[in-house]
Design an enzyme around this catalytic site. Sequence first.
Site, PDB file in Angstrom:
ATOM      1  N   ARG A   1     -14.593 -22.526  12.641  1.00  0.00           N
ATOM      2  CA  ARG A   1     -14.624 -21.096  12.927  1.00  0.00           C
ATOM      3  C   ARG A   1     -15.144 -20.898  14.350  1.00  0.00           C
ATOM      4  O   ARG A   1     -15.879 -21.749  14.874  1.00  0.00           O
ATOM      5  CB  ARG A   1     -15.545 -20.360  11.945  1.00  0.00           C
ATOM      6  CG  ARG A   1     -14.945 -20.171  10.557  1.00  0.00           C
ATOM      7  CD  ARG A   1     -13.783 -19.189  10.549  1.00  0.00           C
ATOM      8  NE  ARG A   1     -13.219 -18.996   9.218  1.00  0.00           N
ATOM      9  CZ  ARG A   1     -12.074 -19.505   8.784  1.00  0.00           C
ATOM     10  NH1 ARG A   1     -11.345 -20.261   9.570  1.00  0.00           N
ATOM     11  NH2 ARG A   1     -11.631 -19.244   7.562  1.00  0.00           N
TER      12      ARG A   1
ATOM     13  N   HIS B   1      -5.397 -19.459  15.808  1.00  0.00           N
ATOM     14  CA  HIS B   1      -5.823 -19.606  14.402  1.00  0.00           C
ATOM     15  C   HIS B   1      -4.611 -19.947  13.519  1.00  0.00           C
ATOM     16  O   HIS B   1      -4.266 -19.202  12.593  1.00  0.00           O
ATOM     17  CB  HIS B   1      -6.507 -18.324  13.900  1.00  0.00           C
ATOM     18  CG  HIS B   1      -7.370 -18.587  12.684  1.00  0.00           C
ATOM     19  ND1 HIS B   1      -8.508 -17.887  12.417  1.00  0.00           N
ATOM     20  CD2 HIS B   1      -7.256 -19.484  11.671  1.00  0.00           C
ATOM     21  CE1 HIS B   1      -9.059 -18.319  11.294  1.00  0.00           C
ATOM     22  NE2 HIS B   1      -8.298 -19.305  10.822  1.00  0.00           N
TER      23      HIS B   1
HETATM   24  P1  NDP Z   1     -15.527 -27.321   2.076  1.00  0.00           P
HETATM   25  O1  NDP Z   1     -16.486 -26.293   1.628  1.00  0.00           O
HETATM   26  O2  NDP Z   1     -14.659 -27.994   1.077  1.00  0.00           O
HETATM   27  O3  NDP Z   1     -16.327 -28.489   2.851  1.00  0.00           O
HETATM   28  C1  NDP Z   1     -17.340 -28.244   3.751  1.00  0.00           C
HETATM   29  C2  NDP Z   1     -17.930 -29.553   4.239  1.00  0.00           C
HETATM   30  O4  NDP Z   1     -18.899 -29.281   5.262  1.00  0.00           O
HETATM   31  C3  NDP Z   1     -18.662 -30.318   3.131  1.00  0.00           C
HETATM   32  O5  NDP Z   1     -18.449 -31.696   3.286  1.00  0.00           O
HETATM   33  C4  NDP Z   1     -20.135 -29.984   3.413  1.00  0.00           C
HETATM   34  O6  NDP Z   1     -21.050 -30.976   2.991  1.00  0.00           O
HETATM   35  C5  NDP Z   1     -20.133 -29.901   4.920  1.00  0.00           C
HETATM   36  N1  NDP Z   1     -21.261 -29.088   5.422  1.00  0.00           N
HETATM   37  C6  NDP Z   1     -21.503 -27.779   5.202  1.00  0.00           C
HETATM   38  N2  NDP Z   1     -22.646 -27.394   5.801  1.00  0.00           N
HETATM   39  C7  NDP Z   1     -23.134 -28.499   6.398  1.00  0.00           C
HETATM   40  C8  NDP Z   1     -24.293 -28.764   7.175  1.00  0.00           C
HETATM   41  N3  NDP Z   1     -25.205 -27.816   7.436  1.00  0.00           N
HETATM   42  N4  NDP Z   1     -24.476 -30.021   7.633  1.00  0.00           N
HETATM   43  C9  NDP Z   1     -23.593 -31.000   7.353  1.00  0.00           C
HETATM   44  N5  NDP Z   1     -22.473 -30.820   6.618  1.00  0.00           N
HETATM   45  C10 NDP Z   1     -22.255 -29.590   6.159  1.00  0.00           C
HETATM   46  O7  NDP Z   1     -14.655 -26.644   3.229  1.00  0.00           O
HETATM   47  P2  NDP Z   1     -13.104 -26.908   3.583  1.00  0.00           P
HETATM   48  O8  NDP Z   1     -12.938 -28.345   3.928  1.00  0.00           O
HETATM   49  O9  NDP Z   1     -12.221 -26.315   2.563  1.00  0.00           O
HETATM   50  O10 NDP Z   1     -12.958 -25.993   4.892  1.00  0.00           O
HETATM   51  C11 NDP Z   1     -13.820 -26.153   6.003  1.00  0.00           C
HETATM   52  C12 NDP Z   1     -13.653 -24.967   6.944  1.00  0.00           C
HETATM   53  O11 NDP Z   1     -12.415 -25.063   7.650  1.00  0.00           O
HETATM   54  C13 NDP Z   1     -13.566 -23.590   6.275  1.00  0.00           C
HETATM   55  O12 NDP Z   1     -14.844 -23.096   5.950  1.00  0.00           O
HETATM   56  C14 NDP Z   1     -12.900 -22.759   7.349  1.00  0.00           C
HETATM   57  O13 NDP Z   1     -13.883 -22.199   8.185  1.00  0.00           O
HETATM   58  C15 NDP Z   1     -12.098 -23.779   8.168  1.00  0.00           C
HETATM   59  N6  NDP Z   1     -10.647 -23.560   8.028  1.00  0.00           N
HETATM   60  C16 NDP Z   1      -9.915 -23.337   9.176  1.00  0.00           C
HETATM   61  C17 NDP Z   1      -8.560 -23.135   9.115  1.00  0.00           C
HETATM   62  C18 NDP Z   1      -7.764 -22.959  10.361  1.00  0.00           C
HETATM   63  O14 NDP Z   1      -6.554 -22.674  10.275  1.00  0.00           O
HETATM   64  N7  NDP Z   1      -8.342 -23.115  11.533  1.00  0.00           N
HETATM   65  C19 NDP Z   1      -7.846 -23.129   7.828  1.00  0.00           C
HETATM   66  C20 NDP Z   1      -8.695 -23.382   6.692  1.00  0.00           C
HETATM   67  C21 NDP Z   1     -10.046 -23.587   6.806  1.00  0.00           C
HETATM   68  P3  NDP Z   1     -21.242 -31.324   1.427  1.00  0.00           P
HETATM   69  O15 NDP Z   1     -19.960 -32.015   1.013  1.00  0.00           O
HETATM   70  O16 NDP Z   1     -22.383 -32.224   1.377  1.00  0.00           O
HETATM   71  O17 NDP Z   1     -21.438 -30.009   0.715  1.00  0.00           O
END
Ligand code: NDP
Length: 310
Positions: free
Chosen positions: A225, A273
Amino acid sequence: MNSIILLASNEISFNQELIEYAKKHRPDTEWVLPDDERASLAKVAACWFPDKEILKSFPNLQLLHSLAAGVEHLDEKLLTAGLPICRIVDKHQQQGMFEYVLWGVLHAHRDFDRAIENQKNCLFERYAQCPAKHIHISVLGLGVLGKHVAQSLASFGYTVSGWSKSPKSLDKVNCFSGEDSLDSLLEKTDILVNLLPLSSATYHILSKPLFDTLPKGSYVINCGRGGHVKDEDLINAVTSGHLRGALLDVFEEEPLPASHPFWHTERVVITPHMASAASISVIVDQVSDNTHSLLMNQALQNTIDTTKGY
Ligand code: NDP
């Protein structure tokens, strides 16, 4: 009676598409806008930047459903209001995201911008190439998208590490977890891919301290984001020559204003995006199915942990 879903989104043309698609394919639901007289009956709001006061205006709401993978467009007050919050998980998005990241990775790894620049000067220069295994890629976030991207890049021969909040074990990916491990990961990174969700813990994570920890000449791909990036720090890191460049898909303000300096920063590539979008059928089906589950007192799919914010 059909299940009424309040469509609380500021994307007017997308709203129309959703309403028409649902009418045709999910006649068991009725998607209505806030000014519709049936809106007050809705127990579920399908949200994209909803009004912050939505719970006051529609006190019957029992579920807030994001229309996207992320939930950062929900105000903190809504995230902590005690209602369950669901997001969209479209497995097909994984492939699109991998394609997008691969494009950026190849651009940096094979120095394609150098070839494009050389063409302007009719320069037939064969510059040195480096095998994929010598390129260290770090993926921040190993969730639905990050995990797929990391493993797919590894299968293309890159040396891949990943970073998450909780410990992970993935085939062919060196996994790191927790804040304390981030610097040692960054220090060995040639290409950094951000696929974290935006939360209070990750806001402006891509800023000066992180860029300074990356080796000189590294490349940054942000498809998380816009709020992950501190814009002026990125511009400084690129223009000073510390970073080799950046590929940016998401911005704090979208559409990116014409006056934003990113447009004119050399070696920064902007995309609108578009890295990967959930399909309308998946969005409508998941919101509709979760609406029925709520009404039938059944388990909801793809709920987020409101204490973590993702
Ligand atoms: P998920 O919720 O499935 O995964 C998030 C990951 O980030 C998890 O592995 C989590 O760790 C890790 N994480 C979260 N907070 C922290 C932190 N503070 N420190 C370290 N690791 C952290 O998300 P998705 O994979 O589905 O999507 C990720 C993001 O991609 C979305 O939130 C969105 O913003 C973005 N996105 C962008 C798109 C685009 O077109 N540009 C399209 C779709 C999504 P843990 O596994 O331990 O919980």
